[in-house]
Motif scaffolding. Structure first.
Motif, PDB file in Angstrom:
ATOM      1  N   LYS A   1      39.245  48.856  20.505  1.00 31.83           N
ATOM      2  CA  LYS A   1      40.295  49.088  21.505  1.00 31.83           C
ATOM      3  C   LYS A   1      40.014  48.282  22.774  1.00 31.83           C
ATOM      4  O   LYS A   1      40.920  47.683  23.359  1.00 31.83           O
ATOM      5  CB  LYS A   1      40.366  50.580  21.814  1.00 31.83           C
ATOM      6  N   SER A   2      38.754  48.257  23.184  1.00 34.54           N
ATOM      7  CA  SER A   2      38.366  47.518  24.394  1.00 34.54           C
ATOM      8  C   SER A   2      38.622  46.031  24.253  1.00 34.54           C
ATOM      9  O   SER A   2      39.158  45.389  25.166  1.00 34.54           O
ATOM     10  CB  SER A   2      36.883  47.755  24.706  1.00 34.54           C
ATOM     11  N   ILE A   3      38.238  45.458  23.121  1.00 26.00           N
ATOM     12  CA  ILE A   3      38.434  44.018  22.913  1.00 26.00           C
ATOM     13  C   ILE A   3      39.913  43.685  22.865  1.00 26.00           C
ATOM     14  O   ILE A   3      40.355  42.699  23.469  1.00 26.00           O
ATOM     15  CB  ILE A   3      37.683  43.540  21.654  1.00 26.00           C
ATOM     16  N   ARG A   4      40.702  44.514  22.204  1.00 26.81           N
ATOM     17  CA  ARG A   4      42.154  44.254  22.150  1.00 26.81           C
ATOM     18  C   ARG A   4      42.769  44.348  23.541  1.00 26.81           C
ATOM     19  O   ARG A   4      43.583  43.515  23.930  1.00 26.81           O
ATOM     20  CB  ARG A   4      42.815  45.223  21.186  1.00 26.81           C
ATOM     21  N   ASP A   5      42.370  45.365  24.306  1.00 23.46           N
ATOM     22  CA  ASP A   5      42.881  45.552  25.664  1.00 23.46           C
ATOM     23  C   ASP A   5      42.423  44.416  26.579  1.00 23.46           C
ATOM     24  O   ASP A   5      43.195  43.875  27.370  1.00 23.46           O
ATOM     25  CB  ASP A   5      42.430  46.903  26.203  1.00 23.46           C
ATOM     26  N   GLY A   6      41.141  44.032  26.441  1.00 21.96           N
ATOM     27  CA  GLY A   6      40.622  42.917  27.227  1.00 21.96           C
ATOM     28  C   GLY A   6      41.339  41.619  26.918  1.00 21.96           C
ATOM     29  O   GLY A   6      41.648  40.836  27.816  1.00 21.96           O
ATOM     30  N   ALA A   7      41.637  41.405  25.648  1.00 19.55           N
ATOM     31  CA  ALA A   7      42.354  40.189  25.231  1.00 19.55           C
ATOM     32  C   ALA A   7      43.738  40.140  25.881  1.00 19.55           C
ATOM     33  O   ALA A   7      44.154  39.105  26.409  1.00 19.55           O
ATOM     34  CB  ALA A   7      42.486  40.142  23.709  1.00 19.55           C
ATOM     35  N   ARG A   8      44.442  41.282  25.854  1.00 17.21           N
ATOM     36  CA  ARG A   8      45.771  41.317  26.486  1.00 17.21           C
ATOM     37  C   ARG A   8      45.664  41.085  27.988  1.00 17.21           C
ATOM     38  O   ARG A   8      46.473  40.363  28.576  1.00 17.21           O
ATOM     39  CB  ARG A   8      46.438  42.666  26.206  1.00 17.21           C
ATOM     40  N   ALA A   9      44.661  41.686  28.622  1.00 18.00           N
ATOM     41  CA  ALA A   9      44.490  41.531  30.068  1.00 18.00           C
ATOM     42  C   ALA A   9      44.135  40.110  30.463  1.00 18.00           C
ATOM     43  O   ALA A   9      44.453  39.654  31.561  1.00 18.00           O
ATOM     44  CB  ALA A   9      43.405  42.492  30.576  1.00 18.00           C
ATOM     45  N   MET A  10      43.468  39.403  29.549  1.00 23.24           N
ATOM     46  CA  MET A  10      43.090  38.016  29.851  1.00 23.24           C
ATOM     47  C   MET A  10      44.289  37.089  29.874  1.00 23.24           C
ATOM     48  O   MET A  10      44.216  36.001  30.465  1.00 23.24           O
ATOM     49  CB  MET A  10      42.066  37.512  28.818  1.00 23.24           C
ATOM     50  N   GLY A  11      45.386  37.481  29.253  1.00 25.44           N
ATOM     51  CA  GLY A  11      46.563  36.618  29.237  1.00 25.44           C
ATOM     52  C   GLY A  11      46.228  35.275  28.650  1.00 25.44           C
ATOM     53  O   GLY A  11      45.711  35.179  27.551  1.00 25.44           O
ATOM     54  N   GLY A  12      46.433  34.206  29.377  1.00 23.89           N
ATOM     55  CA  GLY A  12      46.167  32.857  28.865  1.00 23.89           C
ATOM     56  C   GLY A  12      44.783  32.321  29.187  1.00 23.89           C
ATOM     57  O   GLY A  12      44.432  31.248  28.771  1.00 23.89           O
ATOM     58  N   GLU A  13      43.970  33.080  29.960  1.00 22.52           N
ATOM     59  CA  GLU A  13      42.647  32.573  30.330  1.00 22.52           C
ATOM     60  C   GLU A  13      41.650  32.847  29.227  1.00 22.52           C
ATOM     61  O   GLU A  13      41.865  33.669  28.359  1.00 22.52           O
ATOM     62  CB  GLU A  13      42.171  33.212  31.635  1.00 22.52           C
ATOM     63  N   SER A  14      40.516  32.167  29.249  1.00 21.39           N
ATOM     64  CA  SER A  14      39.439  32.432  28.279  1.00 21.39           C
ATOM     65  C   SER A  14      38.090  32.343  28.925  1.00 21.39           C
ATOM     66  O   SER A  14      37.923  31.932  30.016  1.00 21.39           O
ATOM     67  CB  SER A  14      39.520  31.489  27.095  1.00 21.39           C
TER      68      SER A  14
END
Length: 157
Positions: A144-157
């Motif tokens: 859940k954390s990784i999925r949420d973090g991925a969404r929060a990152m938007g286009g950045e990496s």
């Protein structure tokens, strides 16, 4: 032997024996102890760092092999007191318990986002976390954390 590399955006140099592992160089010479040693056999993932943007288990890589590379550790993610979106997601979603595996999970999560983008399904995250072991959780909140973090990152990496 002398090695030069960039760690968390800063140029660093150090003297290492040819057999020195990257994890040992980071922890012992640079005092970046967020990268953990959990198994010494490349099975737990607690030692994951990014080298030139790709995840690597630093317990299986010689420090000399990272020469002239850009290494990012867990310490290099936050901007002062502001956590990186992936770190914040782990905090918000209770993706950690004892915290020992967390640096490796966060760094692996960043690699997953770099390779698969920001719209991750749970099956992809679970499959990609193969090789990262948490002995405290059932992985549900880590995923859940990784999925949420991925969404929060938007286009950045």
């Amino acid at each position: 032997m002398k090695i030069d590399l960039t760690v968390n955006g800063q140029s660093v140099s150090g003297e290492v024996e040819p057999r020195t592992l990257l994890v040992d160089f980071l922890r012992e010479q640079l005092r970046l102890t967020g990268t953990h040693v959990g198994c010494d056999t490349s099975q737990c993932g607690a030692c994951v760092v990014l080298i030139d943007g790709k995840s690597v288990k630093s317990c299986t890589l010689l420090a000399a092999m990272a020469a002239d590379s850009e290494v990012t550790t867990i310490e290099g993610l936050a901007e002062g007191a502001e956590l990186h979106p992936m770190q914040q997601a782990f905090m918000d979603n209770h993706g950690l318990q004892c915290g020992f595996c967390t640096p490796g999970m966060v760094m692996s999560g960043l690699d997953i986002v770099n390779r698969h983008g920001n719209d991750l399904d749970a099956d992809t995250v679970r499959r990609e976390l193969n090789g990262n072991i948490c002995r405290c959780t059932g992985y549900q909140n880590i995923v859940k954390s990784i999925r949420d973090g991925a969404r929060a990152m938007g286009g950045e990496s």
